[in-house]
Design a protein around this motif. Structure first.
Motif, PDB file in Angstrom:
ATOM      1  N   MET A   1       0.669  -1.168  -0.141  1.00 24.65           N
ATOM      2  CA  MET A   1      -0.239   0.000   0.111  1.00 24.65           C
ATOM      3  C   MET A   1       0.915   1.390   0.083  1.00 24.65           C
ATOM      4  SD  MET A   1      -3.078  -0.925   2.577  1.00 24.65           S
ATOM      5  CE  MET A   1      -3.802   0.778   2.345  1.00 24.65           C
ATOM      6  N   GLY A   2       0.302   2.233  -0.256  1.00 19.97           N
ATOM      7  CA  GLY A   2       1.103   3.727  -0.418  1.00 19.97           C
ATOM      8  C   GLY A   2       1.612   4.093  -1.736  1.00 19.97           C
ATOM      9  N   LYS A   3       2.877   3.822  -1.861  1.00 19.26           N
ATOM     10  CA  LYS A   3       3.411   4.360  -3.207  1.00 19.26           C
ATOM     11  C   LYS A   3       3.453   3.423  -4.291  1.00 19.26           C
ATOM     12  CE  LYS A   3       4.591   8.380  -1.561  1.00 19.26           C
ATOM     13  NZ  LYS A   3       4.017   9.663  -2.037  1.00 19.26           N
ATOM     14  N   LEU A   4       3.263   3.872  -5.680  1.00 15.27           N
ATOM     15  CA  LEU A   4       3.357   2.993  -6.893  1.00 15.27           C
ATOM     16  C   LEU A   4       4.991   2.952  -6.984  1.00 15.27           C
ATOM     17  CD1 LEU A   4       0.230   3.700  -6.981  1.00 15.27           C
ATOM     18  CD2 LEU A   4       0.613   3.539  -9.466  1.00 15.27           C
ATOM     19  N   SER A   5       5.511   1.969  -7.860  1.00 13.76           N
ATOM     20  CA  SER A   5       6.932   2.198  -8.180  1.00 13.76           C
ATOM     21  C   SER A   5       7.232   3.382  -9.222  1.00 13.76           C
ATOM     22  CB  SER A   5       7.368   0.725  -8.384  1.00 13.76           C
ATOM     23  OG  SER A   5       6.991   0.385  -9.761  1.00 13.76           O
ATOM     24  N   THR A   6       8.256   3.515  -9.412  1.00 14.21           N
ATOM     25  CA  THR A   6       8.793   4.386 -10.429  1.00 14.21           C
ATOM     26  C   THR A   6       8.284   3.864 -11.742  1.00 14.21           C
ATOM     27  OG1 THR A   6      10.530   5.427  -9.159  1.00 14.21           O
ATOM     28  CG2 THR A   6      10.664   5.586 -11.662  1.00 14.21           C
ATOM     29  N   ASP A   7       8.759   2.566 -11.934  1.00 12.98           N
ATOM     30  CA  ASP A   7       8.326   1.933 -13.396  1.00 12.98           C
ATOM     31  C   ASP A   7       6.848   2.009 -13.725  1.00 12.98           C
ATOM     32  OD1 ASP A   7      10.814   1.115 -13.629  1.00 12.98           O
ATOM     33  OD2 ASP A   7      10.891  -0.675 -13.146  1.00 12.98           O
ATOM     34  N   GLU A   8       5.944   1.738 -12.690  1.00  8.71           N
ATOM     35  CA  GLU A   8       4.511   1.774 -12.683  1.00  8.71           C
ATOM     36  C   GLU A   8       4.253   3.228 -13.180  1.00  8.71           C
ATOM     37  OE1 GLU A   8       2.265  -1.060  -9.593  1.00  8.71           O
ATOM     38  OE2 GLU A   8       3.765   0.285  -8.721  1.00  8.71           O
ATOM     39  N   LYS A   9       4.672   4.144 -12.550  1.00  9.62           N
ATOM     40  CA  LYS A   9       4.281   5.608 -12.862  1.00  9.62           C
ATOM     41  C   LYS A   9       4.717   5.686 -14.155  1.00  9.62           C
ATOM     42  CE  LYS A   9       5.041   7.153  -7.969  1.00  9.62           C
ATOM     43  NZ  LYS A   9       5.819   7.958  -7.033  1.00  9.62           N
ATOM     44  N   ILE A  10       5.711   5.339 -14.690  1.00  8.23           N
ATOM     45  CA  ILE A  10       6.291   5.721 -16.022  1.00  8.23           C
ATOM     46  C   ILE A  10       5.577   4.979 -16.856  1.00  8.23           C
ATOM     47  CG2 ILE A  10       8.105   5.395 -17.940  1.00  8.23           C
ATOM     48  CD1 ILE A  10       8.716   7.517 -15.681  1.00  8.23           C
ATOM     49  N   ARG A  11       5.160   3.717 -16.676  1.00  8.96           N
ATOM     50  CA  ARG A  11       4.269   2.786 -17.507  1.00  8.96           C
ATOM     51  C   ARG A  11       2.627   3.423 -17.675  1.00  8.96           C
ATOM     52  NH1 ARG A  11       0.134  -0.174 -16.546  1.00  8.96           N
ATOM     53  NH2 ARG A  11       0.606  -0.349 -14.340  1.00  8.96           N
ATOM     54  N   ILE A  12       2.357   3.862 -16.665  1.00  6.26           N
ATOM     55  CA  ILE A  12       1.000   4.653 -16.675  1.00  6.26           C
ATOM     56  C   ILE A  12       1.099   5.825 -17.958  1.00  6.26           C
ATOM     57  CG2 ILE A  12      -0.644   6.035 -15.606  1.00  6.26           C
ATOM     58  CD1 ILE A  12       0.078   4.250 -13.238  1.00  6.26           C
ATOM     59  N   LEU A  13       2.207   6.685 -17.618  1.00  8.61           N
ATOM     60  CA  LEU A  13       2.249   7.851 -18.694  1.00  8.61           C
ATOM     61  C   LEU A  13       2.449   7.299 -20.106  1.00  8.61           C
ATOM     62  CD1 LEU A  13       2.581  10.623 -19.430  1.00  8.61           C
ATOM     63  CD2 LEU A  13       4.916  10.711 -18.650  1.00  8.61           C
ATOM     64  N   ALA A  14       3.213   6.136 -20.115  1.00 12.50           N
ATOM     65  CA  ALA A  14       3.371   5.378 -21.617  1.00 12.50           C
ATOM     66  C   ALA A  14       2.177   4.998 -22.119  1.00 12.50           C
ATOM     67  CB  ALA A  14       4.453   4.439 -21.437  1.00 12.50           C
ATOM     68  N   ASP A  15       1.145   4.337 -21.345  1.00 17.91           N
ATOM     69  CA  ASP A  15       0.012   3.972 -21.630  1.00 17.91           C
ATOM     70  C   ASP A  15      -0.822   5.138 -22.272  1.00 17.91           C
ATOM     71  OD1 ASP A  15       0.795   1.378 -20.994  1.00 17.91           O
ATOM     72  OD2 ASP A  15      -0.326   1.326 -19.155  1.00 17.91           O
ATOM     73  N   LEU A  16      -0.726   6.203 -21.639  1.00 18.78           N
ATOM     74  CA  LEU A  16      -1.599   7.203 -21.901  1.00 18.78           C
ATOM     75  C   LEU A  16      -1.280   7.839 -23.559  1.00 18.78           C
ATOM     76  CD1 LEU A  16      -2.301   8.940 -18.523  1.00 18.78           C
ATOM     77  CD2 LEU A  16      -3.974   7.830 -19.741  1.00 18.78           C
ATOM     78  N   VAL A  17       0.195   7.993 -23.477  1.00 26.39           N
ATOM     79  CA  VAL A  17       0.921   8.607 -24.515  1.00 26.39           C
ATOM     80  C   VAL A  17       0.518   7.903 -25.773  1.00 26.39           C
ATOM     81  CG1 VAL A  17       3.088   9.216 -25.793  1.00 26.39           C
ATOM     82  CG2 VAL A  17       2.520   9.963 -23.447  1.00 26.39           C
ATOM     83  N   GLY A  18       0.319   6.482 -25.383  1.00 20.24           N
ATOM     84  CA  GLY A  18       0.113   5.488 -26.741  1.00 20.24           C
ATOM     85  C   GLY A  18      -1.289   5.436 -27.117  1.00 20.24           C
ATOM     86  N   ILE A  19      -2.159   6.006 -26.393  1.00 17.62           N
ATOM     87  CA  ILE A  19      -3.529   6.261 -27.066  1.00 17.62           C
ATOM     88  C   ILE A  19      -3.530   7.503 -27.827  1.00 17.62           C
ATOM     89  CG2 ILE A  19      -5.833   6.580 -26.203  1.00 17.62           C
ATOM     90  CD1 ILE A  19      -5.348   5.282 -23.767  1.00 17.62           C
ATOM     91  N   GLU A  20      -3.759   7.359 -29.137  1.00 21.78           N
ATOM     92  CA  GLU A  20      -3.904   8.501 -30.181  1.00 21.78           C
ATOM     93  C   GLU A  20      -5.056   9.264 -29.902  1.00 21.78           C
ATOM     94  OE1 GLU A  20      -2.524   7.449 -34.009  1.00 21.78           O
ATOM     95  OE2 GLU A  20      -1.144   5.852 -33.154  1.00 21.78           O
ATOM     96  N   SER A  21      -5.154  10.056 -29.230  1.00 18.67           N
ATOM     97  CA  SER A  21      -6.215  10.842 -28.750  1.00 18.67           C
ATOM     98  C   SER A  21      -6.161  12.232 -29.546  1.00 18.67           C
ATOM     99  CB  SER A  21      -6.746  11.118 -27.356  1.00 18.67           C
ATOM    100  OG  SER A  21      -5.539  11.621 -26.756  1.00 18.67           O
ATOM    101  N   VAL A  22      -5.955  12.448 -30.728  1.00 19.67           N
ATOM    102  CA  VAL A  22      -6.018  13.534 -31.432  1.00 19.67           C
ATOM    103  C   VAL A  22      -7.243  14.196 -31.666  1.00 19.67           C
ATOM    104  CG1 VAL A  22      -4.709  14.673 -33.449  1.00 19.67           C
ATOM    105  CG2 VAL A  22      -3.758  12.845 -32.346  1.00 19.67           C
ATOM    106  N   ASN A  23      -7.517  14.978 -30.945  1.00 20.70           N
ATOM    107  CA  ASN A  23      -8.796  15.769 -30.969  1.00 20.70           C
ATOM    108  C   ASN A  23     -10.179  15.045 -31.100  1.00 20.70           C
ATOM    109  OD1 ASN A  23      -7.356  18.365 -31.077  1.00 20.70           O
ATOM    110  ND2 ASN A  23      -7.009  18.122 -33.031  1.00 20.70           N
ATOM    111  N   ASP A  24      -9.894  13.825 -30.558  1.00 23.50           N
ATOM    112  CA  ASP A  24     -10.846  12.844 -30.505  1.00 23.50           C
ATOM    113  C   ASP A  24     -10.343  11.546 -29.684  1.00 23.50           C
ATOM    114  OD1 ASP A  24     -13.238  11.439 -31.303  1.00 23.50           O
ATOM    115  OD2 ASP A  24     -12.911  11.468 -33.360  1.00 23.50           O
ATOM    116  N   ASN A  25     -11.138  10.653 -29.442  1.00 24.05           N
ATOM    117  CA  ASN A  25     -10.713   9.397 -29.101  1.00 24.05           C
ATOM    118  C   ASN A  25     -10.632   9.335 -27.373  1.00 24.05           C
ATOM    119  OD1 ASN A  25     -10.460   6.436 -29.190  1.00 24.05           O
ATOM    120  ND2 ASN A  25      -8.479   6.786 -29.499  1.00 24.05           N
ATOM    121  N   GLU A  26     -11.243  10.446 -26.681  1.00 25.37           N
ATOM    122  CA  GLU A  26     -10.932  10.499 -25.538  1.00 25.37           C
ATOM    123  C   GLU A  26     -11.413   9.547 -24.550  1.00 25.37           C
ATOM    124  OE1 GLU A  26     -11.042  15.086 -26.647  1.00 25.37           O
ATOM    125  OE2 GLU A  26     -12.088  13.319 -27.287  1.00 25.37           O
ATOM    126  N   LEU A  27     -12.683   8.770 -25.168  1.00 27.69           N
ATOM    127  CA  LEU A  27     -13.262   7.585 -24.563  1.00 27.69           C
ATOM    128  C   LEU A  27     -12.208   6.692 -24.332  1.00 27.69           C
ATOM    129  CD1 LEU A  27     -15.699   6.221 -23.555  1.00 27.69           C
ATOM    130  CD2 LEU A  27     -16.050   5.373 -25.914  1.00 27.69           C
TER     131      LEU A  27
END
Length: 388
Positions: free
Chosen positions: A1-27
């Motif tokens: 409990m408590g803190k996520l690992s650095t790797d998890e934090k980077i993975r979350i950002l990587a997952d978000l960047v990997g979603i191509e939400s260019v003026n659309d697809n925010e769902l």
């Protein structure tokens, strides 16, 4: 409990960047965040706007005060991907610890930092006082209707303060200009260019309109002590299809940056009045004004506990005290705080340099992204505890 690992934090950002939400697809972004939050026992609600676009709202804590944190899920186009040093939709770290990718700075790192902060606080049983409400929006980069929807549906009614994590680690923004996008269409009648009297050239009244707008703008003396002057620019003009034909249609688009003293309503009236004036001198003209985006200025004093806490914590977590300033840019705050008044606590403050927004090879420094997660957690709890 408590803190996520650095790797998890980077993975979350990587997952978000990997979603191509260019003026659309925010769902797809909203569904990803909903799943992530659910893994940590945080409920969230997806509010669909269209088949592919949706806002998301989530809360931790309970009762008052309510601190809203808002980030947009859309990104701008990467343009020509071949000009990027790395794939635009794959988070890529370089040798200097910079995380490249479209949206890495603007503003999926800020959005990820909010979500991770809420997860880590929730797993520690925080906040003890008040509510943190995440408002993840659609369409910020174009028209802002995600923020407009949240406001219309009452999600800001009980909010006591707002943080938006646009890339702004070099300054804490507490006021900014508004923005308008206005299309002026001119209708005429097409004929052969050798017989112009039989038709009507749509370009002529449009050129007259542009000249009159420029003259009117140059005569405006209103200014704001924080935001400076309003700004008017004709940025796109199109008309005609063939050199030997009189054009039956022409249009110009304007971007206007507004201030409280020369606000959106006053510029709307100015454009409409000048169209009428052109009509007086050119009775056959037909000018149509289409304001397809209008976001009012945000003017707060910056004199509040939220700003003070952000400055103090920036020194602790970023190694420097970040100055508070006004900005010529625009954020979702335009549509979220429209009736909150000058004393409302609002800041735009998040990981990433302002200069990285919308550029090729966009990046956020990994260290800054990670530090902002800790900064946000401290800021949220400190603000809510002191407001109780």
């Amino acid at each position: 409990m408590g803190k996520l690992s650095t790797d998890e934090k980077i993975r979350i950002l990587a997952d978000l960047v990997g979603i191509e939400s260019v003026n659309d697809n925010e769902l797809e972004v909203a569904e990803y965040l909903k799943s992530l939050l659910a893994q940590h026992d945080i409920q969230s609600t997806i509010i669909k706007v269209t088949d592919s676009r949706a806002n998301l709202v989530a809360e931790i804590g309970s009762g008052t005060p309510v601190l809203a944190v808002s980030g947009h899920m859309d990104v701008v186009s990467p343009g020509d991907a071949s000009k990027w040093q790395t794939p635009p939709f794959k988070l890529t770290e370089d040798d200097e610890g910079r995380l490249h990718g479209r949206g890495s700075a603007d503003m999926k790192s800020g959005l990820a930092a909010f979500v991770i902060s809420m997860i880590e606080l929730h797993e520690q049983g925080l906040p003890k006082n008040g509510t943190i409400r995440l408002l993840a929006t659609v369409g910020e980069e174009i028209e802002g209707y995600g923020a407009k929807a949240f406001y219309k549906e009452g999600y800001m009614n009980d909010v006591d303060a707002l943080v938006i994590a646009e890339p702004s680690q070099d300054k804490i923004i507490y006021a900014h200009k508004g923005s308008m996008d206005i299309r002026v269409a001119s209708n005429g009648k097409s004929v052969h260019s050798s017989m112009p009297d039989l038709g009507y050239n749509a370009i002529n009244p449009l050129v007259d309109f542009i000249n009159r707008i420029n003259q009117a703008y140059n005569s405006i003396k209103d200014s704001n002590e924080l935001l400076g002057d309003s700004v008017v620019n004709a940025t796109i003009i199109n008309g005609g299809s063939q050199v030997n034909s009189i054009p039956d249609y022409a249009e110009a688009e304007f971007n206007v940056r507004t201030i409280p003293e020369a606000n959106n309503e006053s510029y709307q009236k100015l454009f409409e009045q000048i169209a009428k004036n052109v009509k007086v001198d050119a009775p056959d003209s037909d000018l149509q004004i289409d304001t397809y985006m209008s976001r009012p200025p945000v003017f707060t004093t910056g004199d509040n506990r939220l700003v003070d806490a952000a400055q103090a914590l920036s020194k602790q977590y970023l190694g420097k005290e970040v100055p508070k300033k006004a900005s010529p840019g625009v954020t979702d705050a335009s549509d979220l705080v429209v009736d909150k008044g000058e004393d409302f606590p609002f800041i735009m403050f998040g990981p990433g340099e302002t200069s990285q927004a919308h550029v090729i090879d966009e990046y956020v420094k990994k260290e800054d992204y990670l530090n902002f997660i800790d900064l946000f957690e401290a800021l949220f709890v400190e603000y809510l505890d002191h407001q109780k």
